[in-house]
Scaffold this active site. Structure first.
Site, PDB file in Angstrom:
ATOM      1  CB  THR A 121      11.122  -3.067 -15.058  1.00 15.13           C
ATOM      2  OG1 THR A 121      11.083  -2.880 -14.067  1.00 15.13           O
ATOM      3  CG2 THR A 121      10.909  -4.604 -16.086  1.00 15.13           C
ATOM      4  CG  ASP A 122      13.002  -2.180 -10.548  1.00 20.25           C
ATOM      5  OD1 ASP A 122      11.494  -2.766 -10.878  1.00 20.25           O
ATOM      6  OD2 ASP A 122      12.799  -1.000  -9.170  1.00 20.25           O
ATOM      7  CD  GLU A 123       8.545  -6.397 -11.922  1.00 21.05           C
ATOM      8  OE1 GLU A 123       8.476  -7.666 -12.480  1.00 21.05           O
ATOM      9  OE2 GLU A 123       8.102  -5.637 -11.342  1.00 21.05           O
ATOM     10  CE1 TYR A 148       6.065  -6.150 -17.591  1.00 15.40           C
ATOM     11  CE2 TYR A 148       7.241  -6.399 -15.304  1.00 15.40           C
ATOM     12  CZ  TYR A 148       7.412  -5.578 -16.541  1.00 15.40           C
ATOM     13  OH  TYR A 148       7.642  -4.358 -16.447  1.00 15.40           O
ATOM     14  CE  LYS A 152       9.921  -4.138 -20.474  1.00 21.69           C
ATOM     15  NZ  LYS A 152       9.345  -3.296 -21.634  1.00 21.69           N
TER      16      LYS A 152
HETATM   17  P1  NAD Z   1       0.186  -0.715 -19.408  1.00 21.24           P
HETATM   18  O1  NAD Z   1      -0.310  -2.026 -19.524  1.00 21.24           O
HETATM   19  O2  NAD Z   1       0.162  -0.144 -18.874  1.00 21.24           O
HETATM   20  O3  NAD Z   1       0.113   0.472 -20.581  1.00 21.24           O
HETATM   21  C1  NAD Z   1       0.712  -0.731 -21.995  1.00 21.24           C
HETATM   22  C2  NAD Z   1      -0.015  -0.335 -23.426  1.00 21.24           C
HETATM   23  O4  NAD Z   1       1.073  -0.860 -24.591  1.00 21.24           O
HETATM   24  C3  NAD Z   1      -0.685  -0.684 -23.495  1.00 21.24           C
HETATM   25  O5  NAD Z   1      -1.541   0.610 -23.484  1.00 21.24           O
HETATM   26  C4  NAD Z   1      -1.071  -1.618 -24.803  1.00 21.24           C
HETATM   27  O6  NAD Z   1      -2.297  -1.749 -25.839  1.00 21.24           O
HETATM   28  C5  NAD Z   1      -0.326  -1.359 -25.254  1.00 21.24           C
HETATM   29  N1  NAD Z   1       0.287  -2.565 -26.055  1.00 21.24           N
HETATM   30  C6  NAD Z   1       0.723  -3.726 -25.729  1.00 21.24           C
HETATM   31  N2  NAD Z   1       1.118  -4.872 -26.522  1.00 21.24           N
HETATM   32  C7  NAD Z   1       1.074  -3.689 -27.591  1.00 21.24           C
HETATM   33  C8  NAD Z   1       1.453  -4.206 -29.042  1.00 21.24           C
HETATM   34  N3  NAD Z   1       1.802  -5.459 -29.207  1.00 21.24           N
HETATM   35  N4  NAD Z   1       1.232  -3.084 -29.861  1.00 21.24           N
HETATM   36  C9  NAD Z   1       0.960  -1.551 -29.585  1.00 21.24           C
HETATM   37  N5  NAD Z   1       0.363  -2.111 -28.276  1.00 21.24           N
HETATM   38  C10 NAD Z   1       0.604  -2.422 -27.140  1.00 21.24           C
HETATM   39  O7  NAD Z   1       2.475  -0.522 -18.882  1.00 21.24           O
HETATM   40  P2  NAD Z   1       3.148   0.519 -18.378  1.00 21.24           P
HETATM   41  O8  NAD Z   1       2.202   0.486 -16.532  1.00 21.24           O
HETATM   42  O9  NAD Z   1       2.482   1.723 -19.300  1.00 21.24           O
HETATM   43  O10 NAD Z   1       4.289   0.543 -18.679  1.00 21.24           O
HETATM   44  C11 NAD Z   1       4.593   0.947 -20.326  1.00 21.24           C
HETATM   45  C12 NAD Z   1       6.238   0.456 -20.242  1.00 21.24           C
HETATM   46  O11 NAD Z   1       7.128   0.768 -18.662  1.00 21.24           O
HETATM   47  C13 NAD Z   1       5.930  -1.332 -20.086  1.00 21.24           C
HETATM   48  O12 NAD Z   1       7.651  -1.819 -20.867  1.00 21.24           O
HETATM   49  C14 NAD Z   1       6.610  -1.674 -18.900  1.00 21.24           C
HETATM   50  O13 NAD Z   1       7.408  -2.916 -18.868  1.00 21.24           O
HETATM   51  C15 NAD Z   1       8.150  -0.890 -18.501  1.00 21.24           C
HETATM   52  N6  NAD Z   1       7.944  -0.162 -17.044  1.00 21.24           N
HETATM   53  C16 NAD Z   1       6.679  -0.058 -16.141  1.00 21.24           C
HETATM   54  C17 NAD Z   1       6.897   0.033 -15.094  1.00 21.24           C
HETATM   55  C18 NAD Z   1       5.858   0.593 -13.802  1.00 21.24           C
HETATM   56  O14 NAD Z   1       5.895   0.459 -12.576  1.00 21.24           O
HETATM   57  N7  NAD Z   1       4.279   0.202 -14.501  1.00 21.24           N
HETATM   58  C19 NAD Z   1       8.068   0.062 -14.242  1.00 21.24           C
HETATM   59  C20 NAD Z   1       9.881   0.282 -15.355  1.00 21.24           C
HETATM   60  C21 NAD Z   1       8.889  -0.243 -16.511  1.00 21.24           C
HETATM   61  O1  TDX Z   2      -3.723  -6.677  -5.508  1.00 21.35           O
HETATM   62  C1  TDX Z   2      -2.732  -6.741  -5.125  1.00 21.35           C
HETATM   63  N1  TDX Z   2      -2.017  -6.829  -3.677  1.00 21.35           N
HETATM   64  C2  TDX Z   2      -1.000  -6.876  -3.603  1.00 21.35           C
HETATM   65  O2  TDX Z   2      -0.375  -7.101  -2.215  1.00 21.35           O
HETATM   66  C3  TDX Z   2      -1.678  -6.716  -6.286  1.00 21.35           C
HETATM   67  C4  TDX Z   2      -2.205  -6.070  -7.277  1.00 21.35           C
HETATM   68  C5  TDX Z   2      -0.828  -6.342  -6.231  1.00 21.35           C
HETATM   69  N2  TDX Z   2       0.320  -6.011  -4.270  1.00 21.35           N
HETATM   70  C6  TDX Z   2       1.364  -6.363  -4.785  1.00 21.35           C
HETATM   71  C7  TDX Z   2       2.674  -6.796  -5.494  1.00 21.35           C
HETATM   72  C8  TDX Z   2       3.949  -6.611  -5.511  1.00 21.35           C
HETATM   73  O3  TDX Z   2       4.774  -6.298  -5.133  1.00 21.35           O
HETATM   74  O4  TDX Z   2       2.100  -5.110  -4.441  1.00 21.35           O
HETATM   75  C9  TDX Z   2       2.891  -4.535  -5.249  1.00 21.35           C
HETATM   76  C10 TDX Z   2       2.935  -4.370  -6.689  1.00 21.35           C
HETATM   77  O5  TDX Z   2       2.430  -4.491  -7.107  1.00 21.35           O
HETATM   78  P1  TDX Z   2       2.701  -4.610  -9.204  1.00 21.35           P
HETATM   79  O6  TDX Z   2       1.719  -2.542  -9.224  1.00 21.35           O
HETATM   80  O7  TDX Z   2       1.525  -5.784  -9.465  1.00 21.35           O
HETATM   81  O8  TDX Z   2       3.593  -4.196  -9.245  1.00 21.35           O
HETATM   82  P2  TDX Z   2       5.361  -5.053  -9.960  1.00 21.35           P
HETATM   83  O9  TDX Z   2       4.161  -6.493  -9.708  1.00 21.35           O
HETATM   84  O10 TDX Z   2       5.839  -4.744  -8.423  1.00 21.35           O
HETATM   85  O11 TDX Z   2       5.315  -4.472 -11.208  1.00 21.35           O
HETATM   86  C11 TDX Z   2       5.087  -3.237 -11.804  1.00 21.35           C
HETATM   87  O12 TDX Z   2       6.378  -2.755 -11.232  1.00 21.35           O
HETATM   88  C12 TDX Z   2       7.620  -2.690 -12.306  1.00 21.35           C
HETATM   89  C13 TDX Z   2       5.122  -3.150 -12.759  1.00 21.35           C
HETATM   90  O13 TDX Z   2       3.786  -3.519 -12.959  1.00 21.35           O
HETATM   91  C14 TDX Z   2       5.581  -3.815 -13.758  1.00 21.35           C
HETATM   92  O14 TDX Z   2       5.605  -3.170 -14.985  1.00 21.35           O
HETATM   93  C15 TDX Z   2       7.490  -2.549 -13.777  1.00 21.35           C
HETATM   94  O15 TDX Z   2       8.048  -3.293 -14.809  1.00 21.35           O
END
Ligand code: NAD
Ligand code: TDX
Length: 332
Positions: A121-123, A148, A152
């Site tokens: 992630t960019d975080e 988190y 990562k």
């Molecule tokens: P998510 O929470 O929707 O999915 C995570 C999945 O991993 C789930 O299906 C969960 O059951 C599985 N999991 C958790 N622990 C596990 C374990 N110990 N063994 C096997 N499976 C396990 O997450 P997401 O939003 O799809 O993110 C997926 C990946 O992408 C993560 O690595 C996250 O850091 C990265 N990422 C997410 C975002 C975003 O915007 N959501 C952005 C950049 C990077």
């Molecule tokens: O109810 C809400 N109200 C609100 O203002 C929630 C749930 C979030 N927020 C804000 C927090 C953040 O600034 O919205 C923005 C996005 O929040 P999230 O969906 O929780 O995402 P963020 O914390 O930015 O992280 C996401 O992007 C990077 C993913 O969850 C991570 O897994 C990924 O690495």
């Protein structure tokens, strides 16, 4: 034709990747997913059984990994605990899965000499000031803010060290905020869409001026596939689609799309340590590997996402009450 081991393939981005691979290639996929609260078998329904198999399992299960590694050409590692707010309430599962789980996987990939792609992630880079031209690049120093993002960052550093010290054949990508179908209702965009569907006012943290750099999950998938096909081993690639929006604008767009007044939302307590702005410079991926995003119209993508949640209530409804109950603990 290759076989990918996709960890976390029943989660949001992992399941989008599996769909993308099924639709745009002839590769095969084995999903390993623990099916935590965030995993959902239904996200992988109706995919071709001769090319996709799902195993419920933990990425830290060494016996399972030793069984699977000889059957695959590459590991694509999505599995993680992914929600910042959860990491503030209880960091342990984040340390366990994101750090120890990644350690188990890269050790298994090393033992079996399997190509590894690490999804991050960019975080990990911390945050940027509002209204400045600066964006994250591959050389931005790591500076994570939350449990988190720090786990990562730790997992990225493990992969880098395994490349350097053990010659692990690995690449890493750090992507910005994804949106699209199959995203858990705890996350910002699906939470607000499903709140409006339930006649509950959307919840904006603080002033809502925090900026996220949105990318459609399909564009993330195409970038990962590009890196698997043409990425240079040992390299990190940033993935982003120039989609910066502040949270207030996103909530107002959701309300407008759903036919509600622009001001029909509530400000709630801000997230502790809330990162201000993320922004990705994906020049390296674009110039070196020729990748470009296809979904440049964020508003159009948001409309399609609203429609997806309207059409797929049976998919998200079972998770909604539990997700909101967690937010009640912090008044958010
Ligand atoms: P998510 O929470 O929707 O999915 C995570 C999945 O991993 C789930 O299906 C969960 O059951 C599985 N999991 C958790 N622990 C596990 C374990 N110990 N063994 C096997 N499976 C396990 O997450 P997401 O939003 O799809 O993110 C997926 C990946 O992408 C993560 O690595 C996250 O850091 C990265 N990422 C997410 C975002 C975003 O915007 N959501 C952005 C950049 C990077
Ligand atoms: O109810 C809400 N109200 C609100 O203002 C929630 C749930 C979030 N927020 C804000 C927090 C953040 O600034 O919205 C923005 C996005 O929040 P999230 O969906 O929780 O995402 P963020 O914390 O930015 O992280 C996401 O992007 C990077 C993913 O969850 C991570 O897994 C990924 O690495």
């Amino acid at each position: 034709m290759s076989t990918f081991l996709v960890t976390g393939g029943a989660g949001f981005i992992g399941s989008n990747f599996v769909h993308y691979v099924m639709e745009s290639t002839d590769h095969r996929v084995i999903v390993v997913d623990k099916l935590t609260y965030a995993g959902n078998r239904a996200s992988l329904e109706a995919l071709p059984a001769n090319r996709m198999m799902m195993i419920q399992g933990d990425i830290a299960d060494v016996g399972l990994l030793d069984q699977l590694m000889p059957q695959v050409d590459a590991v694509v590692h999505y599995a993680a605990e992914s929600h910042n707010d959860n990491s503030l309430n209880d960091p342990w599962p984040f340390v366990d899965t994101n750090i120890l789980g990644t350690y188990a996987l890269i050790e298994a990939a090393r033992r079996h000499d399997v190509r590894f792609h690490h999804i991050s992630t960019d975080e990990v880079y911390g945050d940027l000031e509002l209204d400045c031209p600066e964006r994250f690049t591959e050389s931005t120093p790591y500076n994570p803010s939350s449990p988190y993002s720090s786990t990562k960052a730790g997992s990225d550093l493990l992969v880098r060290a395994w490349v350097r010290s053990f010659g692990l054949r690995a690449t890493i990508s750090n992507c910005s905020n994804n949106y699209g179908p199959y995203q858990h209702v705890e996350k910002f965009i699906p939470r607000q869409i499903t709140n409006v569907m339930d006649s509950v006012r959307p919840r904006l943290y603080g002033e809502g001026l925090n900026v996220r750099d949105w990318i459609h999950a399909n564009d993330h998938s195409s970038a990962v596939l590009t890196i698997l096909e043409r990425g240079r081993l040992g390299e990190t690639y940033l993935i982003g689609a120039d989609g910066e929006q502040n949270n207030k604008t996103v909530i107002e767009s959701i309300l407008e799309i759903m036919g509600e007044p622009a001001g029909a939302y509530d400000h709630v307590m801000d997230r502790p340590g809330h990162d201000l702005r993320y922004a990705i410079d994906s020049t390296k991926l674009r110039t070196e590997l020729g990748w470009f995003p296809q979904y440049s119209d964020f508003h159009g993508g948001l409309e399609a996402t609203v429609q997806w949640y309207r059409d797929n209530e049976p998919w998200w409804r079972p998770q909604k009450a539990a997700a909101e109950a967690k937010y009640q603990l912090t008044g958010q």
